[in-house]
Design a protein around this motif. Structure first.
Motif, mmCIF file in Angstrom:
data_model
loop_
_atom_site.group_PDB
_atom_site.id
_atom_site.type_symbol
_atom_site.label_atom_id
_atom_site.label_comp_id
_atom_site.label_asym_id
_atom_site.label_seq_id
_atom_site.Cartn_x
_atom_site.Cartn_y
_atom_site.Cartn_z
ATOM 1 N N VAL A 16 44.564 -2.361 42.682
ATOM 2 C CA VAL A 16 45.573 -1.734 43.543
ATOM 3 C C VAL A 16 44.898 -0.775 44.518
ATOM 4 O O VAL A 16 45.301 -0.659 45.680
ATOM 5 C CB VAL A 16 46.618 -0.994 42.684
ATOM 6 N N ILE A 17 43.853 -0.096 44.057
ATOM 7 C CA ILE A 17 43.132 0.847 44.922
ATOM 8 C C ILE A 17 42.593 0.132 46.155
ATOM 9 O O ILE A 17 42.799 0.558 47.303
ATOM 10 C CB ILE A 17 41.990 1.520 44.149
ATOM 11 N N ARG A 18 41.889 -0.974 45.936
ATOM 12 C CA ARG A 18 41.300 -1.691 47.060
ATOM 13 C C ARG A 18 42.372 -2.358 47.919
ATOM 14 O O ARG A 18 42.208 -2.497 49.138
ATOM 15 C CB ARG A 18 40.258 -2.681 46.553
ATOM 16 N N ASP A 19 43.483 -2.754 47.296
ATOM 17 C CA ASP A 19 44.587 -3.323 48.060
ATOM 18 C C ASP A 19 45.177 -2.294 49.014
ATOM 19 O O ASP A 19 45.449 -2.596 50.182
ATOM 20 C CB ASP A 19 45.662 -3.836 47.099
ATOM 21 N N MET A 20 45.358 -1.069 48.547
ATOM 22 C CA MET A 20 45.906 -0.023 49.415
ATOM 23 C C MET A 20 44.922 0.307 50.543
ATOM 24 O O MET A 20 45.342 0.585 51.674
ATOM 25 C CB MET A 20 46.222 1.236 48.595
ATOM 26 N N ASN A 21 43.641 0.252 50.256
ATOM 27 C CA ASN A 21 42.657 0.511 51.313
ATOM 28 C C ASN A 21 42.721 -0.590 52.374
ATOM 29 O O ASN A 21 42.640 -0.309 53.579
ATOM 30 C CB ASN A 21 41.257 0.599 50.720
ATOM 31 N N ARG A 22 42.894 -1.848 51.945
ATOM 32 C CA ARG A 22 43.020 -2.949 52.906
ATOM 33 C C ARG A 22 44.259 -2.764 53.786
ATOM 34 O O ARG A 22 44.214 -2.974 55.007
ATOM 35 C CB ARG A 22 43.101 -4.288 52.171
ATOM 36 N N LEU A 80 42.956 7.554 52.353
ATOM 37 C CA LEU A 80 42.537 8.427 51.256
ATOM 38 C C LEU A 80 42.815 7.693 49.948
ATOM 39 O O LEU A 80 43.161 8.298 48.941
ATOM 40 C CB LEU A 80 43.296 9.757 51.306
ATOM 41 N N ALA A 81 42.653 6.372 49.998
ATOM 42 C CA ALA A 81 42.953 5.527 48.845
ATOM 43 C C ALA A 81 41.699 5.286 48.011
ATOM 44 O O ALA A 81 41.603 5.742 46.873
ATOM 45 C CB ALA A 81 43.558 4.202 49.308
ATOM 46 N N GLN A 82 40.726 4.571 48.566
ATOM 47 C CA GLN A 82 39.538 4.202 47.799
ATOM 48 C C GLN A 82 38.508 5.317 47.838
ATOM 49 O O GLN A 82 38.289 5.946 48.873
ATOM 50 C CB GLN A 82 38.947 2.905 48.340
ATOM 51 N N GLY A 83 37.850 5.550 46.708
ATOM 52 C CA GLY A 83 36.966 6.702 46.567
ATOM 53 C C GLY A 83 35.554 6.471 47.060
ATOM 54 O O GLY A 83 34.607 6.469 46.272
ATOM 55 N N PRO A 113 34.076 14.382 34.658
ATOM 56 C CA PRO A 113 35.346 14.629 35.314
ATOM 57 C C PRO A 113 36.121 13.330 35.518
ATOM 58 O O PRO A 113 35.544 12.273 35.689
ATOM 59 C CB PRO A 113 34.956 15.268 36.635
ATOM 60 N N HIS A 114 37.438 13.483 35.552
ATOM 61 C CA HIS A 114 38.337 12.354 35.338
ATOM 62 C C HIS A 114 38.921 11.811 36.632
ATOM 63 O O HIS A 114 39.388 12.556 37.492
ATOM 64 C CB HIS A 114 39.481 12.841 34.426
ATOM 65 N N ASN A 115 38.874 10.519 36.756
ATOM 66 C CA ASN A 115 39.581 9.779 37.789
ATOM 67 C C ASN A 115 40.791 9.134 37.108
ATOM 68 O O ASN A 115 40.612 8.392 36.137
ATOM 69 C CB ASN A 115 38.657 8.696 38.359
ATOM 70 N N PRO A 116 42.036 9.455 37.531
ATOM 71 C CA PRO A 116 42.436 9.943 38.842
ATOM 72 C C PRO A 116 42.850 11.410 38.927
ATOM 73 O O PRO A 116 43.279 11.857 39.988
ATOM 74 C CB PRO A 116 43.658 9.069 39.127
ATOM 75 N N THR A 117 42.778 12.170 37.850
ATOM 76 C CA THR A 117 43.417 13.499 37.846
ATOM 77 C C THR A 117 42.504 14.646 38.254
ATOM 78 O O THR A 117 42.996 15.721 38.586
ATOM 79 C CB THR A 117 43.969 13.830 36.445
ATOM 80 N N GLY A 118 41.184 14.455 38.176
ATOM 81 C CA GLY A 118 40.274 15.558 38.408
ATOM 82 C C GLY A 118 40.114 16.482 37.216
ATOM 83 O O GLY A 118 39.498 17.535 37.318
ATOM 84 N N LYS A 119 40.646 16.087 36.064
ATOM 85 C CA LYS A 119 40.509 16.893 34.848
ATOM 86 C C LYS A 119 39.041 16.929 34.413
ATOM 87 O O LYS A 119 38.333 15.912 34.471
ATOM 88 C CB LYS A 119 41.348 16.279 33.727
ATOM 89 N N VAL A 120 38.593 18.091 33.964
ATOM 90 C CA VAL A 120 37.287 18.230 33.316
ATOM 91 C C VAL A 120 37.556 18.542 31.850
ATOM 92 O O VAL A 120 38.166 19.564 31.524
ATOM 93 C CB VAL A 120 36.452 19.344 33.971
ATOM 94 N N PHE A 121 37.161 17.644 30.976
ATOM 95 C CA PHE A 121 37.449 17.817 29.556
ATOM 96 C C PHE A 121 36.746 19.053 29.000
ATOM 97 O O PHE A 121 35.554 19.270 29.253
ATOM 98 C CB PHE A 121 37.011 16.583 28.766
ATOM 99 N N PRO A 127 36.712 12.162 49.418
ATOM 100 C CA PRO A 127 35.298 12.096 49.791
ATOM 101 C C PRO A 127 35.153 11.696 51.262
ATOM 102 O O PRO A 127 34.596 10.636 51.613
ATOM 103 C CB PRO A 127 34.752 11.013 48.855
ATOM 104 N N LYS A 128 35.702 12.524 52.128
ATOM 105 C CA LYS A 128 35.784 12.190 53.547
ATOM 106 C C LYS A 128 35.263 13.353 54.392
ATOM 107 O O LYS A 128 35.197 14.495 53.939
ATOM 108 C CB LYS A 128 37.240 11.882 53.934
#
Length: 387
Positions: free
Chosen positions: A15-21, A31-34, A169-177, A367-368
């Motif tokens: 889905v990530i790459r689909d939204m980027n397309r 701001l879809a694909q990382g 660190p966590h994708n997609p939330t940015g949480k650091v355990f 990351p832009k």
């Protein structure tokens, strides 16, 4: 007759790459694909070109060139005191962290084994388990701080559980355990003889807290596969050079699968990676500071546009909530965001096993370049709030 396998039919394309397309087709700010829209360090381009010119263009050793494995071991020891690795028996260089994860699952799991995956999750983990013949079992991270419910985690362990995936660190939330959360996971791994598969790819992008490799906790060295990559730390997502660190016993399975999956990562890029891993500490400090600046540029714009935000402590993503903006579901709103505002994010449901858990969420990646984020902010400011 069936046209595709049952395994392939059980999940969708990214889905990530689909939204980027869709963003590219619409001319939207994606701001879809990382992946970064800025250049990698020039030293890496020079090193890659020099390696090609020097005819480092044939197969490297299947599990990675000696120079790169030595560099991985040295950098790991430099940043994590006491974590000593034998580069001859404990490091497998892979085609990115993506291959590292699937090679580890294929090499260490049997059909019917269960794998615990925290959700929201990076979208590859479930399909990786399915392709391995394993069964993913999902444990929800709970808002507002994406915390683990210890009882829920313990209840997810069954006699068939073989592994647990941890991404921090966590994708997609940015949480650091936190350490106590990692200790909880380690306790379960030791008690039930589980393998921990850790995705540490964002280890140097931390804003609050600290990155603690699970493999460094007591009793975890022999039961953890620590997966990492050049992609995020050095802004070379297209190079596809990663690695898996594990005990010699676990590495045997990973290396056998890796050999027949891809043979090996690109030889000249492995040579260039040695240069990257020798960068001074100041590089990593600057990296985290630059991403903090990007985070702090995007989050106020999202808030002003009406998104509820969950401030990330690490990585380069922010998970938002759209309940104050629309009654649309996340997929409908994400597509409308592209067509009407010209900004692309990723529907939150794609990060959950139960889509309803993410039906009010959109993930954005930052990351832009700052000017890209400024353009996104300007477009978001014109977002029409539905009646």
């Amino acid at each position: 007759m069936r046209s595709i396998s049952r395994k392939a039919a059980s999940f969708t394309e990214s889905v990530i790459r689909d939204m980027n397309r869709l963003a590219v087709q619409a001319g939207a700010v994606s701001l879809a694909q990382g992946f970064p829209d800025f250049a990698c360090p020039p030293e890496l381009k020079e090193a890659a070109a020099a390696a090609i010119d020097a005819d480092v263009n044939q197969y490297a050793i299947t599990w990675g060139s000696k120079a790169l494995r030595d560099a991985i071991a040295a950098k790991t020891a430099r940043f994590h005191a006491g974590w000593v690795i034998d580069p001859e028996t404990q490091i497998t260089v892979t085609c990115g962290a993506t291959e590292g994860m699937i090679a580890a699952m294929l090499g260490l799991l049997d059909p019917g084994d269960e794998v615990i995956v925290f959700e929201p999750f990076y979208e590859n983990y479930g399909p990786d388990a399915i392709l391995s013949g394993a069964v993913p079992r999902y444990v929800t991270l709970h808002e507002p701080d994406w915390s683990i419910d210890p009882d829920e985690l313990r209840a997810a362990v069954t006699p068939r559980t073989k592994a647990i995936v941890v991404n921090t660190p966590h994708n997609p939330t940015g949480k650091v355990f936190r350490r106590d959360e990692l200790e909880l996971v380690a306790d379960l791994c030791r008690e039930h003889d589980l393998i921990a598969l850790t995705d540490d790819i964002y280890e140097h992008i931390v804003f609050d807290g600290e990155h603690i490799p699970l493999i460094t906790l007591p009793g975890m060295a022999e039961r953890t596969v620590a997966i990492n990559s050049l992609s995020k730390t050095y802004s070379v997502t297209g190079w596809r050079v990663g690695w898996a660190i594990a005990s010699p016993e676990l590495s045997i399975g990973i290396r056998r699968v890796h050999d027949f999956l891809t043979v090996g990562a690109a030889a000249p890029l492995q040579q260039a990676a040695v240069v990257a891993l020798a960068f001074p500490d100041t590089y990593y400090d600057a990296l985290a500071a630059a991403y903090r600046e990007r985070r702090d540029a995007l989050l106020p714009a999202l808030t002003a546009a009406g998104f509820r935000i969950h401030e990330p402590a690490g990585a380069y993503y922010v998970m938002t909530d759209i309940r104050d903006l629309t009654t649309d579901d996340d997929v409908t709103f994400a597509r409308r965001l592209i067509s009407e505002a010209g900004v692309a994010g990723v529907p939150g449901s794609s990060f959950f096993s139960r889509p309803e858990l993410g039906a009010t969420k959109i993930r954005f990646a930052f990351p832009k370049r700052l000017e890209t984020l400024a353009a996104a902010a300007e477009r978001l400011s014109r977002l029409a709030t539905p009646a």
